[in-house]
Design an enzyme around this catalytic site. Structure first.
Site, PDB file in Angstrom:
ATOM      1  N   ARG A  75       0.830  -1.198   0.000  1.00 23.89           N
ATOM      2  CA  ARG A  75       0.000   0.000   0.000  1.00 23.89           C
ATOM      3  C   ARG A  75       0.870   1.256   0.000  1.00 23.89           C
ATOM      4  NH1 ARG A  75      -1.175   2.648   4.583  1.00 23.89           N
ATOM      5  NH2 ARG A  75      -3.345   2.928   3.950  1.00 23.89           N
ATOM      6  N   LEU A  76       0.218   2.361  -0.326  1.00 23.14           N
ATOM      7  CA  LEU A  76       0.787   3.696  -0.157  1.00 23.14           C
ATOM      8  C   LEU A  76      -0.229   4.500   0.641  1.00 23.14           C
ATOM      9  CD1 LEU A  76       2.253   4.636  -3.677  1.00 23.14           C
ATOM     10  CD2 LEU A  76       3.537   4.549  -1.537  1.00 23.14           C
ATOM     11  N   ASP A  77       0.252   5.333   1.556  1.00 25.82           N
ATOM     12  CA  ASP A  77      -0.660   6.161   2.335  1.00 25.82           C
ATOM     13  C   ASP A  77      -1.501   7.040   1.417  1.00 25.82           C
ATOM     14  OD1 ASP A  77       0.344   5.149   4.657  1.00 25.82           O
ATOM     15  OD2 ASP A  77       1.771   6.781   4.975  1.00 25.82           O
ATOM     16  N   LYS A  78      -2.660   7.433   1.908  1.00 26.62           N
ATOM     17  CA  LYS A  78      -3.550   8.296   1.130  1.00 26.62           C
ATOM     18  C   LYS A  78      -2.860   9.594   0.703  1.00 26.62           C
ATOM     19  CE  LYS A  78      -8.317  10.004   1.216  1.00 26.62           C
ATOM     20  NZ  LYS A  78      -9.583  10.060   2.015  1.00 26.62           N
ATOM     21  N   SER A 121       0.217   9.967   0.030  1.00 23.75           N
ATOM     22  CA  SER A 121       1.380   9.654  -0.797  1.00 23.75           C
ATOM     23  C   SER A 121       0.934   9.295  -2.212  1.00 23.75           C
ATOM     24  CB  SER A 121       2.172   8.489  -0.191  1.00 23.75           C
ATOM     25  OG  SER A 121       2.584   8.798   1.129  1.00 23.75           O
TER      26      SER A 121
END
Length: 315
Positions: free
Chosen positions: A104-107, A109
């Protein structure tokens, strides 16, 4: 049921056809809605392509061809397959078949993220012990110093551990290039915060041999055959189990400390404690010294006072 080197767990076999997730497959199995070769299947059953599997009385369709996508995730997209979450990554990509993100990637990012329907490759890439590189371009809220670069590279104490050494180089007054082999929750942001910096932008530009290239935010492409062949070569010796992640941790982190209270309760030299005479207590030397006596009807909980200060673990 057929026992072959290619057999797999039933819930995984069902999910890989794209009709549901493994968790949903477990529920179908528990409800007796799945049959293997005409018999109601139980949890943990292993099957292969040679077995006849039905779900709710209908034959399970063939496993779809593996799909691998490279996506440039824009800021604001959430890396979840939950359709109830607004702006989730599955709806954003809008692919015609069931896929899910690798990691995942943070929102807040942006940048490269892989999506697939191949669960095995997901586990092999993500396990911490497999040490596959992920590269980021990160900007900070103040000028980058040599000391900051050195400390980020050496490892930073976050989340009850110390991050693995990583490659960090300054590429601008407030910007760094950082290459990680870990995937701790919000790792780069937490590392920067520990060193009194704040991340203002974070973009992932590479995962292993896959580069973001010229993909614009919101665009995706298929992984090429050459890229996939190299990935498979890189993960050939990787573990797809949790063992890789566990062994990657420091030895102290893998061992549970023996409870001091349990040791205190253990009799010395196998001697049994003598039963206390009725009406007597072992006493509390500290309370006797301080002149504190147990009052009739008083509660131990009421008398206890917590420490004046302390730190709680949030993560």
């Amino acid at each position: 049921m057929t026992d072959t080197p290619l057999d797999t767990r039933l819930n995984k076999f069902i999910s890989e056809t794209g009709i549901c997730s493994r968790r949903e497959a477990d529920r179908l199995i528990e409800q007796g809605l799945v049959k293997v070769n005409g018999e109601v299947a139980g949890m943990g059953v292993r099957v292969s392509d040679a077995d006849e599997i039905t779900v709710r009385g209908k034959p399970l369709r063939a496993k779809p061809k593996a799909v691998y996508l490279v996506y440039n995730k824009p800021i604001g997209i959430t890396c979840t397959t939950d359709s109830a979450v607004p702006e989730n990554i599955v709806d954003a990509v809008n692919y015609h078949a069931r896929i899910f993100p690798i990691g995942r990637l943070d929102k807040p990012s942006c940048g490269l993220i892989l999506l697939t329907n191949d669960g095995d490759i997901v586990n092999k890439i993500l396990r911490a012990g497999n040490a596959h590189e992920k590269e980021y371009i990160v900007s900070m809220d103040k000028p980058i110093t040599d000391d900051f670069v050195a400390k980020m590279s050496a490892g930073v104490p976050i989340l009850d551990t110390v991050t693995k050494p990583c490659k960090v180089r300054k590429i601008g007054p407030r910007t760094i290039n950082i290459i990680l082999t870990q995937g701790l929750n919000r790792q780069i942001r937490r590392m920067a915060e520990y060193l009194d910096y704040r991340v203002t932008s974070l973009k992932r530009v590479r995962i292993m041999n896959i580069h973001l290239g010229n993909l614009k935010p919101g665009e995706w492409r298929y992984v090429t055959e050459e890229e996939l062949a190299l990935i498979n070569n890189m993960i050939a010796g990787s573990s797809k189990t949790e063992e890789a992640s566990v062994l990657a941790q420091p030895k102290a982190a893998r061992q549970r400390p023996r409870a001091a209270s349990a040791q205190a309760r253990r009799p010395v030299n196998n001697e049994r404690r003598k039963p206390q005479p009725q009406g007597q207590s072992r006493g509390n030397p500290r309370k006797e010294r301080d002149g504190q006596n147990n009052k009739p009807g008083s509660s131990r909980i009421q008398r206890w006072k917590g420490p004046a200060s302390g730190r709680s673990k949030k993560d």
